[in-house]
Enzyme design. Sequence first.
Site, mmCIF file in Angstrom:
data_model
loop_
_atom_site.group_PDB
_atom_site.id
_atom_site.type_symbol
_atom_site.label_atom_id
_atom_site.label_comp_id
_atom_site.label_asym_id
_atom_site.label_seq_id
_atom_site.Cartn_x
_atom_site.Cartn_y
_atom_site.Cartn_z
ATOM 1 N N TYR A 1 38.093 -54.187 53.786
ATOM 2 C CA TYR A 1 38.652 -55.151 52.831
ATOM 3 C C TYR A 1 38.544 -56.530 53.462
ATOM 4 O O TYR A 1 38.995 -56.730 54.601
ATOM 5 C CB TYR A 1 40.104 -54.762 52.600
ATOM 6 N N ALA B 1 42.191 -69.367 56.315
ATOM 7 C CA ALA B 1 42.819 -68.896 55.069
ATOM 8 C C ALA B 1 43.387 -67.509 55.336
ATOM 9 O O ALA B 1 42.766 -66.497 55.039
ATOM 10 C CB ALA B 1 41.804 -68.860 53.932
ATOM 11 N N GLY B 2 44.573 -67.514 55.953
ATOM 12 C CA GLY B 2 45.248 -66.253 56.246
ATOM 13 C C GLY B 2 46.323 -66.028 55.193
ATOM 14 O O GLY B 2 46.079 -65.457 54.133
ATOM 15 N N GLU C 1 48.221 -57.384 56.552
ATOM 16 C CA GLU C 1 48.567 -57.200 55.130
ATOM 17 C C GLU C 1 49.738 -58.091 54.712
ATOM 18 O O GLU C 1 50.591 -57.705 53.920
ATOM 19 C CB GLU C 1 48.825 -55.729 54.794
#
Length: 383
Positions: free
Chosen positions: A123, A130-131, A366
């Site tokens: 994924y 850009a976290g 996540e």
Amino acid sequence: MTGLYQLGEEHEELRAAIRALVDKEIAPHAAAVDEDARFPEEARKALVAADMHAVHIPEFYGGQGADAVAACIVIEEVARACASSSLIPAVNKLGTVPLLLSASEELKSQVLPGIAKGEMASYALSEREAGSDTASMRTRARLDGDHWVLNGTKAWITNAGESTWYTVMAVTDPNAAKPANGISAFVVHKDDPGFSVGPKERKLGIKGSPTREIHFEDCTIPADRIVGEPGTGLKTALATLDHTRPTIGAQAVGIAQGALEASIAYVKERKQFGKAIAEFQGLQFMLADMGMKVEAARHLVYAAAAKAERGDPGAGFTASAAKTFASDTAMQVTTDAVQLFGGAGYTRDFPVERMMRDAKITQIYEGTNQIQRVVMARQLLKG
């Protein structure tokens, strides 16, 4: 009152089966996988042979069609012995849920049967800049006739280099009024022209699961490899996380359970002042707190997984709560486990220091636990 508030018989049978597999085929290699920072090939082979590598794939595509709680049980039981290996079923789910939610039937039929047979999916949402702020991503995709052409770099991609398929978010409309509405999702194959993987990151934990950047240099894919409509990619990505954050909670529960079991065995054997240290009340209280939190985390994870599967409107809050509580629990329990082992816990001769290092990432990926708290607060304030 059977069935009042308990898992079904099939879930308990699944737990027994996966635990037996893990103890025989995965646990013996866990220390070496960490020590050598190598991919757990033994785990992949064992999980694929037992059809446990991606149990969530529907039967229609050749999978097991297992529910979300079953998927969490598999991940939890693998993580109990080897957190790196648990990322095989966990990230296979993360990489394929966007397709299950939003892809065309043709695209699902192109990708999912291979995953069901043993291929892996990754994924690709994050970038170096850009976290947590995903909408500021720079990777671009433009339509060129009957192909999409991708350019950019994605970072922190779990199992990159081992996976066959990559679900990738890229900007298709840089002029969209809201940046979030200009992002689309795509599926990229490892052999697509212009796709490459970078070197492995040198990490604190989960060393057996490679984390790499992936690069797109005029990477050309067929036009039908877009997931859903253009501009819906970020919406799909966020909906995916409601389904997959509980799996990270499950991984955290497994790590914590492994550390708890190792601690119980150790304090019964270790003697000081003429008796087993398990007899000292101070240590008993530590164990009691560890066990209590693991049990609470487990129930929250299963509840969150079930809510996401049902499409419950409160699934977003519970998914974030489960991931946050379970990962904070894993960090606390593994740290206490190292303490209970004393000096021995600080050495690589015992598994708890590895579990402590592995637990840390569950608070970060996540969505960091700080972002999870933002998500939860927003849900609460919306009412």
